[in-house]
Design an enzyme around this catalytic site. Structure first.
Site, PDB file in Angstrom:
ATOM      1  N   GLU A 117       0.937  -1.063  -0.065  1.00 19.40           N
ATOM      2  CA  GLU A 117       0.017   0.062   0.008  1.00 19.40           C
ATOM      3  C   GLU A 117       0.959   1.248  -0.044  1.00 19.40           C
ATOM      4  O   GLU A 117       1.618   1.650   1.054  1.00 19.40           O
ATOM      5  CB  GLU A 117      -0.945   0.061   1.381  1.00 19.40           C
ATOM      6  CG  GLU A 117      -1.746  -0.999   1.253  1.00 19.40           C
ATOM      7  CD  GLU A 117      -3.124  -1.165   0.562  1.00 19.40           C
ATOM      8  OE1 GLU A 117      -3.529   0.242   0.457  1.00 19.40           O
ATOM      9  OE2 GLU A 117      -4.027  -1.765   0.053  1.00 19.40           O
ATOM     10  N   CYS A 122      -1.547   9.037   2.550  1.00 17.11           N
ATOM     11  CA  CYS A 122      -1.302   8.649   1.115  1.00 17.11           C
ATOM     12  C   CYS A 122      -2.491   9.047   0.254  1.00 17.11           C
ATOM     13  O   CYS A 122      -2.436   9.140  -1.002  1.00 17.11           O
ATOM     14  CB  CYS A 122      -1.188   7.023   1.079  1.00 17.11           C
ATOM     15  SG  CYS A 122      -2.664   6.404   2.173  1.00 17.11           S
TER      16      CYS A 122
END
Lengths: 479, 490
Positions: free
Chosen positions: A207, A246
């Site tokens: 991720e 993110c």
């Protein structure tokens, strides 16, 4: 450390984590851990990142509680084997796909959401029946201390362990053999994790991040929609850990003629949300440490970049605070436009026509999310089919993170693999195929010695041409 | 760059770079994304197989002495089915999948959109050189990607034929074949791909994955392992034996990733089992199996030497109870059975990938699970029994890519079952819709409206907002009302 891992392997081998009741008990215990320690969690997040309790609840505590509750309500369904259709040719036969735990898994989590990014994957790993070693990032020390002290009090210590430490511990862990590695962090370290995993053929989920753009095409609609757009942009940039996320909006794309209106709206909203200036900043996280602070300050050092600042820009090194900063059209080849910002600086890039945003986004590597504020259905379809990203969210920011039914993960440089909801369960499972056959009837043509008849029979069988098969058999019997 | 020896341009890093650049440009035109393009390619593949079956069978015979039936069925017919299934279902697979949304994001709608990953690399193996090259490509095409295929150099006739047929039947601006060996593969692996599907062995798989790591390229690894067969005593012995033979020697003479590798059975039952094998083997392959046309040969002298080494190991050579004859010149080894091999012998620790079948003995059938679990996870595991409890225990305790009860290998033909390994036998899966999924990115899409903007998300953060957030996350309407009225804990 090797002893701990050996214990995890032993526990898994002895079937300690396989039963649904074990998994449920661990998930319930995790929920209790969160419920009974909310204040400590808020305190740790405030200490490490200056997060307010509302932000902490919204982005960490609430997310985790929702995740555990959802998983508990679906677990029995997820664990059950799924039937697969079997063609008549195989009759009598039964086919199914059964999820199985992978074994001993390693989870690396990041510092910006130290609870969510550690415990959300943990929920998936437990629900799938694995034993787990959790290695949180050492950049959030109060949160790590909390996890190291508290997890053993609530969870099965023989099956779930937490190890604190820096990059050296991480490297040591990567030399060992795992059945799965789940990593949240930067692409640079993602490469190292995958390269280490390759030595043992360990599957990985990465991720990562990227520059998440927000296309803004709604300013010429009603003022109320424009206001909501501004709130969602501001909330999607400085809301999540002050841009250190993110999925935070990295930069904006807007038509030239609307830029100044947008900037005005953003300024108003920033002041309302966070305060008038750096001295009165509130409801916003700080920069995690000196290193990240310097990195961000350096992005503004380029005189051409500094010249493009239209709001903010003040910094307070002692408190590790950088105020929300907006830049208008910094040079496209500057670092701030080529690196993931991960901080409170928001470049706005103007275009002659909003449709150019598609090419602009495609000139960079695939981001984790593309945000698009637009009501033009044709434009939405174009964005969907002509760009590639982990997720696309229309007319909002951040909230896709809360959808348990949507896979959360990247593509290309933003990573691969996904989780949330059932995807978390799947990511830590092996889907085992099972075919049950009976001894009768026997299909003779399966066996040598080969003859033309057998070849024809099998050809028809493979085409599931049952009628042809019957004809063949009748003809054969006759001749 | 030209090699004087071969007079053929050498495929080096530069060539690989150019190739990928060309394919990226083709992909960028959006050509491969259209349904029509995908359909044309898949139909062309079916046509290729219908028109060129004799050439394909001949190439497979050249490379592997593969019997015509095995080629026609396991390579060609299976591939045709794969294409047909994709053609039939592709429209449906390509459609976005609706996803549920909850109170937390109300009002909103969500879906998951399948999009091609981009430019993908398929590295194939030598044992089913046609199937393992084109079957993944069916999935890659159905998902809308541009593709490079690197067939195995150990099956050179098939590799050459594939290069010709792909150029003749498929769209060469988007689908290319690169022939060659280690240098060419290395040149390809240096490039950035959007996905790599590798079929082969664990050693090379590690190299492929390490190369993929440099570009964060996701991979599917279809590897192998020692696929065990547990044989219980209360079964239809004849049927079981025949099915094991079909899966072992009937599949490229044991040179298949899902071939039964070794048998585990009870000490008291072993002789009966072996007698049954001897009988059926003779019925299938005759008294002189070295001369049978229904058995593939060993692919090359390296593998022949490898298999001979397994047989010649001291503690094993005396355990041969059937077969063991070799013909080095013609690369043939007869169906060979070994009884009661030691657990620490080479043949019980390396993937055999050949016509040797060791029989390992246990006291009771339940002991076989420990034997299997003490090794690495195989691609497949098989059990022959009529006992329900044993079947249940097998399914629950044995970890493998796939399991079959009372048969061998046939799950490969079942497109509704994902075909792939776990642990050392691989990662990822394909076949049927799983192939489409393997080469797709499943993009999450959330549509939000402007109405009902939840003010609780935004600063300034207050205790009241905290209380309301709690209620919202709990999904309780009552809780929300209470929070709005200021009655809940903040």
């Amino acid at each position: 450390m090797e002893k701990s891992i050996a214990e995890l392997r032993e526990t898994f081998k002895n079937g300690g984590t396989k039963s649904i009741s074990w998994r449920q008990s661990q998930l319930k215990a995790l929920l209790q851990l969160i419920n009974q320690n909310e204040d400590s969690i808020f305190k740790a997040l405030d200490q490490d990142l200056g997060k307010s309790p509302v932000e902490s609840y919204r982005d960490e505590v609430g997310v985790l509680k929702k995740s555990v509750t959802y998983t508990l309500s679906c677990l029995e369904k997820w664990v059950a084997p799924k039937k697969a259709e079997v063609p008549l040719l195989f009759f009598p036969a039964k086919a199914e796909v059964m999820p199985q735990p992978l074994g001993v898994v390693l989870i690396f989590s990041s510092w910006n959401f130290p609870f969510t990014l550690a415990l959300d994957p943990l929920i998936g790993a437990i629900s799938a029946g694995n034993t787990v070693l959790l290695k949180p990032s050492d950049l959030a020390p109060a949160c790590i201390s909390f996890l190291v002290e508290t997890i053993p009090k609530y969870l099965d210590n023989k099956a779930i362990k937490v190890v604190a430490g820096g990059a050296d511990i991480g490297e040591r862990l990567l030399q060992l053999k795992w059945d799965k590695i789940f990593y949240t962090g930067s692409p640079r370290v993602g490469r190292l994790v995958m390269a280490a995993a390759a030595k043992h053929l360990t599957p990985v989920t990465l991720e990562l991040g990227g520059k998440c753009p927000a296309i803004v095409d709604t300013l010429s609609t009603t003022p109320s929609k424009a206001k909501v757009t501004a709130k969602r942009i501001v909330g999607g940039k400085w809301g999540p850990c002050n841009g250190q996320a993110c999925i935070a909006i990295d930069y904006l794309l807007v038509e030239e003629k609307l830029a100044s209106a947008l900037i005005e709206l953003l300024k108003k909203t920033i002041k309302r949300f966070y305060g008038e200036n750096i001295k009165s900043l509130k409801s916003i996280s700080r920069i995690v440490n000196e290193h990240q602070f310097q990195r961000l300050v350096n992005l503004l050092k380029d005189p051409n970049v500094a010249d493009s600042i239209v709001y903010g820009g003040s910094v307070d090194e002692e408190k590790l605070v950088i105020e929300p900063t907006i830049l208008l059209d910094p040079p496209l080849d500057s670092e701030i436009m080529s690196e993931e910002i991960f901080g409170p600086l928001l470049p706005i890039i103007t275009l002659k026509n909003i449709e150019e945003s598609i090419n602009f986004i495609n000139s960079k590597s695939n981001p984790l999310v593309i945000y698009a504020f637009t009501e033009d259905e044709t434009f939405k379809k174009r964005i969907l089919s002509e760009t590639s990203s982990g997720t696309v969210t229309f007319n909002d920011s951040m909230v896709q993170f809360l959808c348990d039914s949507l896979p959360f993960g990247g593509v290309g440089q933003s990573g691969f693999g996904r989780y949330h909801g059932k995807y978390s369960f799947d990511t830590f499972s092996h889907e085992k195929s099972i075919l049950h056959r009976g001894f009768y009837p026997e299909i003779e043509p399966r066996y040598p010695p080969w003859t033309d008849f057998k070849l024809l029979f099998i050809k028809l069988a493979y085409e599931f041409d049952y009628f042809g098969l019957i004809l063949l058999l009748l003809w054969f019997k006759r001749s | 760059m030209t090699s004087e020896v071969e007079n053929k341009p050498v495929f080096c890093t530069e060539s690989a770079k150019e190739l990928v650049k060309e394919l990226r440009a083709s992909f960028a035109t959006g050509k491969t994304k259209s349904y029509e393009w995908r359909l044309t390619q898949l139909n062309a593949m079916v046509k290729m197989m219908e028109e060129k079956e004799p050439q394909i069978v001949a190439a497979l015979h050249d490379d592997l002495s593969k019997p015509e039936l095995e080629s026609s069925i396991y390579e060609i017919a299976m591939l045709k089915n794969s294409c047909r299934l994709a053609v039939k279902n592709m429209k449906h697979w390509m459609m976005p999948e609706k996803a549920k949304t909850s109170l937390v994001t109300f009002p909103s709608s969500a879906e998951i959109v399948s999009e091609p990953l981009g430019v993908v690399l398929v590295i194939s193996a030598w044992n089913y050189p046609f199937l393992f090259s084109l079957d993944p490509i069916v999935g890659a095409i159905a998902a809308g990607n541009a593709i490079v295929l690197k067939p195995s150099e150990i099956a050179p006739a098939t590799s050459l034929l594939l290069a010709r047929l792909v150029a003749e039947y498929l769209d060469s601006s988007c689908i290319k074949v690169v022939e060659g060996a280690v240098p060419e593969t290395a040149a390809l692996l240096e490039q950035k791909w959007d996905k790599i599907l590798y079929t082969g062995n664990g050693r090379v798989a590690r190299i492929v994955m390490a190369a993929a790591a440099k570009h964060l390229t996701p991979v599917v690894m279809e590897l192998g392992g020692k696929c065990p067969v547990i044989v219980d005593s209360d079964i239809n012995l004849q049927v079981a034996t025949r099915r094991i033979i079909a899966g072992k020697w009937g599949c490229n003479n044991g040179q298949a990733c899902i071939s039964p590798d070794y048998i585990i059975t009870m000490k008291d039952y072993a002789q009966k089992l072996i007698d049954s094998f001897k009988y059926e083997l003779e019925r299938f392959y005759g008294k002189n199996p070295l001369e049978s046309k229904d058995l593939s040969r060993i692919v090359n002298s390296n593998h022949f030497a490898r298999l001979s080494k397994l047989l010649d190991e001291d503690k094993v050579s005396s355990k041969i109870v059937h077969g063991g004859e070799r013909d080095k010149e013609n690369l043939k080894i007869t169906p060979t059975i070994l009884l009661d091999v030691p657990r620490d012998s080479l043949i019980m620790n390396e993937e055999i990938f050949g016509p040797l079948l060791p029989v390992f003995l246990v006291d009771k059938v339940e002991d076989s699970f420990d034997v299997i679990n003490s090794g690495t996870k195989p691609l497949a595991a098989y059990l022959f029994t009529n006992k329900k409890k044993l079947k249940e225990k097998f399914v629950a305790t044995v970890s493998a890519g796939g399991l079959v009860i009372n048969d061998t290998t046939v799950h490969l033909a079942e497109p509704t079952l994902p075909f792939g390994g776990v642990g050392d036998s691989g990662m990822g899966a394909y076949h049927g819709k799983f192939s489409f999924d393997a080469f797709s990115h499943k993009k999450a899409v959330l549509y939000r409206g402007f109405a009902c903007d939840a003010f609780v998300r935004y600063p300034p953060y207050t205790r009241g907002k905290l209380g309301l957030l709690r209620a919202l996350f709990d999904g309780s309407i009552l809780g929300i009302i209470r929070a709005l009225l200021g009655w809940s804990k903040a």
